[in-house]
Design a protein around this motif. Structure first.
Motif, short mmCIF file in Angstrom:
data_model
loop_
_atom_site.label_atom_id
_atom_site.label_comp_id
_atom_site.label_asym_id
_atom_site.label_seq_id
_atom_site.Cartn_x
_atom_site.Cartn_y
_atom_site.Cartn_z
N THR A 1 0.83 -1.21 0.00
CA THR A 1 0.00 0.00 0.00
C THR A 1 0.87 1.26 0.00
OG1 THR A 1 -1.77 -1.17 1.18
CG2 THR A 1 -1.80 1.25 1.24
N LEU A 2 1.90 1.27 0.86
CA LEU A 2 2.78 2.43 0.93
C LEU A 2 3.55 2.63 -0.38
CD1 LEU A 2 4.21 2.02 4.55
CD2 LEU A 2 2.55 3.70 3.76
N THR A 3 3.93 1.51 -1.02
CA THR A 3 4.63 1.60 -2.30
C THR A 3 3.75 2.23 -3.36
OG1 THR A 3 5.96 -0.37 -1.74
CG2 THR A 3 5.85 0.28 -4.06
N ASP A 4 2.48 1.80 -3.39
CA ASP A 4 1.53 2.38 -4.36
C ASP A 4 1.32 3.86 -4.08
OD1 ASP A 4 1.28 -0.11 -5.48
OD2 ASP A 4 -0.57 -0.62 -4.41
N GLU A 5 1.16 4.22 -2.80
CA GLU A 5 0.96 5.62 -2.45
C GLU A 5 2.19 6.45 -2.82
OE1 GLU A 5 -0.01 5.74 1.67
OE2 GLU A 5 -2.05 4.97 1.40
N LEU A 6 3.38 5.88 -2.59
CA LEU A 6 4.62 6.59 -2.94
C LEU A 6 4.70 6.81 -4.44
CD1 LEU A 6 7.34 7.76 -2.11
CD2 LEU A 6 8.31 5.46 -2.27
N ALA A 7 4.31 5.79 -5.21
CA ALA A 7 4.33 5.93 -6.67
C ALA A 7 3.39 7.04 -7.13
CB ALA A 7 3.95 4.60 -7.32
N VAL A 8 2.19 7.10 -6.52
CA VAL A 8 1.23 8.15 -6.87
C VAL A 8 1.78 9.52 -6.51
CG1 VAL A 8 -1.07 9.08 -6.39
CG2 VAL A 8 -0.77 6.62 -6.69
N LYS A 9 2.33 9.64 -5.29
CA LYS A 9 2.88 10.93 -4.85
C LYS A 9 4.05 11.35 -5.72
CE LYS A 9 0.07 11.53 -1.40
NZ LYS A 9 -0.95 12.60 -1.44
N THR A 10 4.87 10.36 -6.14
CA THR A 10 6.01 10.67 -7.00
C THR A 10 5.53 11.23 -8.34
OG1 THR A 10 7.31 8.92 -5.96
CG2 THR A 10 8.05 9.72 -8.10
N LYS A 11 4.48 10.61 -8.90
CA LYS A 11 3.92 11.11 -10.16
C LYS A 11 3.36 12.52 -9.99
CE LYS A 11 2.74 6.61 -12.15
NZ LYS A 11 1.64 5.73 -12.63
N GLU A 12 2.64 12.74 -8.87
CA GLU A 12 2.08 14.06 -8.62
C GLU A 12 3.19 15.11 -8.47
OE1 GLU A 12 -0.37 13.66 -5.21
OE2 GLU A 12 -2.01 12.64 -6.27
N LEU A 13 4.27 14.71 -7.77
CA LEU A 13 5.39 15.65 -7.59
C LEU A 13 6.04 15.98 -8.92
CD1 LEU A 13 7.27 17.22 -5.73
CD2 LEU A 13 8.61 15.12 -5.42
N LYS A 14 6.24 14.96 -9.77
CA LYS A 14 6.85 15.20 -11.08
C LYS A 14 5.95 16.10 -11.93
CE LYS A 14 9.62 10.98 -11.44
NZ LYS A 14 9.85 9.72 -12.20
N ARG A 15 4.62 15.84 -11.84
CA ARG A 15 3.68 16.67 -12.60
C ARG A 15 3.72 18.12 -12.12
NH1 ARG A 15 -0.57 14.20 -11.27
NH2 ARG A 15 -0.32 12.54 -12.82
N ALA A 16 3.78 18.28 -10.78
CA ALA A 16 3.85 19.64 -10.22
C ALA A 16 5.15 20.33 -10.63
CB ALA A 16 3.72 19.58 -8.70
N GLU A 17 6.25 19.57 -10.61
CA GLU A 17 7.54 20.15 -11.01
C GLU A 17 7.50 20.58 -12.48
OE1 GLU A 17 10.34 17.13 -10.09
OE2 GLU A 17 10.53 17.69 -7.98
N GLN A 18 6.88 19.73 -13.32
CA GLN A 18 6.78 20.07 -14.74
C GLN A 18 5.93 21.31 -14.94
OE1 GLN A 18 5.33 16.50 -16.56
NE2 GLN A 18 7.31 15.46 -16.52
N GLN A 19 4.80 21.39 -14.21
CA GLN A 19 3.94 22.56 -14.32
C GLN A 19 4.65 23.82 -13.86
OE1 GLN A 19 0.44 21.51 -12.12
NE2 GLN A 19 -0.44 20.27 -13.77
N LEU A 20 5.38 23.69 -12.73
CA LEU A 20 6.12 24.85 -12.22
C LEU A 20 7.19 25.27 -13.21
CD1 LEU A 20 6.78 26.83 -9.96
CD2 LEU A 20 8.24 25.08 -8.93
N LYS A 21 7.87 24.29 -13.77
CA LYS A 21 8.91 24.61 -14.75
C LYS A 21 8.32 25.28 -15.98
CE LYS A 21 12.78 22.51 -17.25
NZ LYS A 21 13.51 21.24 -17.52
N SER A 22 7.16 24.74 -16.42
CA SER A 22 6.49 25.33 -17.59
C SER A 22 6.06 26.75 -17.31
CB SER A 22 5.28 24.48 -17.99
OG SER A 22 5.68 23.16 -18.35
N THR A 23 5.52 26.97 -16.08
CA THR A 23 5.09 28.32 -15.71
C THR A 23 6.27 29.28 -15.67
OG1 THR A 23 3.27 27.41 -14.40
CG2 THR A 23 3.93 29.68 -13.93
#
Length: 232
Positions: free
Chosen positions: A93-115
């Motif tokens: 469960t923690l591994t799945d949650e970490l994978a989701v959070k990692t994707k969200e963090l990468k998406r946020a980083e990409q959005q911030l970089k794009s902005t």
């Protein structure tokens, strides 16, 4: 003669008594021999039975001990398996949650970089337009046409009471102008950027606005500034 008869009678009586006593002792010994061995055999049988019972009891105790040990081991194994399954599930469960959070963090980083890149592009683009505007000559005729179009726009859009045109200047391919909020209109001042978004949406929908290929704007609560170009 009489004395001899008495003596003989006494002798016979003595012999008979001795014989009777001997017979009694022999009979008693036979009874004792028959009785005591049987009693001994009985004791042996009892001893054997007791001994056998003791062995059986010891064997039963040993079986009970082995059974208890087996049950304890089984319980320990079951507990360990349960704990391992719980930890495995939690880790999954923690591994799945970490994978989701990692994707969200990468998406946020990409959005911030794009902005950030977009902001840098806007700054560079605005700077380029300003430099180009400064290098071009003035076009008074075009300035008059854009001023007339903007004034009509504010009137027909019912915005003339809340905003007015200021500082318009057009060059050969670029125009700069500022629309300011009426100082007497407190409601307009309080609306701030929401007012300028509404104005911008209405302005970009005007047919004459379509001549501009590039546009930039910046605003605060008091004013909104435009730089527009008919060339890309």
């Amino acid at each position: 003669m009489s004395n001899k008869s008495n003596s003989l009678s006494m002798l016979l009586s003595f012999i008979a008594g001795v014989g009777l006593a001997s017979s009694y002792f022999l009979f008693f010994n036979k009874i004792s021999n028959d009785a005591y061995p049987q009693s001994e055999n009985t004791r042996q049988n009892v001893t054997i039975k007791v001994s056998s019972n003791n062995k059986l009891s010891s064997h039963d105790v040993s079986n009970d001990s082995n059974l208890n040990s087996a049950l304890i081991t089984a319980n320990q194994n079951a507990t360990r398996q349960f704990v391992e399954q719980e930890y495995t599930q939690q880790i999954s469960t923690l591994t799945d949650e970490l994978a989701v959070k990692t994707k969200e963090l990468k998406r946020a980083e990409q959005q911030l970089k794009s902005t950030q890149l977009a902001q840098l592009d806007d700054v560079d683009f605005s700077k380029q337009l300003d430099e180009k505007f400064d290098n071009e000559s003035e076009n008074t005729q075009w300035s008059y046409e854009i001023e007339t179009a903007l004034t009509d726009f504010l009137i027909t859009s019912n915005l003339s009471n809340s905003a007015q045109l200021s500082d318009l200047e057009c060059k050969q391919t670029l125009c700069k102008f500022v629309i300011v909020a009426e100082q007497s209109n407190e409601q307009s001042n309080e609306q701030g950027h929401a007012q300028w978004r509404e104005l911008n949406d209405k302005l970009t929908a005007m047919p004459w606005w379509q001549q501009f290929k590039l546009t930039t704007s910046s605003s605060n609560d008091e004013k909104i500034e435009f730089v527009v170009s008919i060339k890309e």
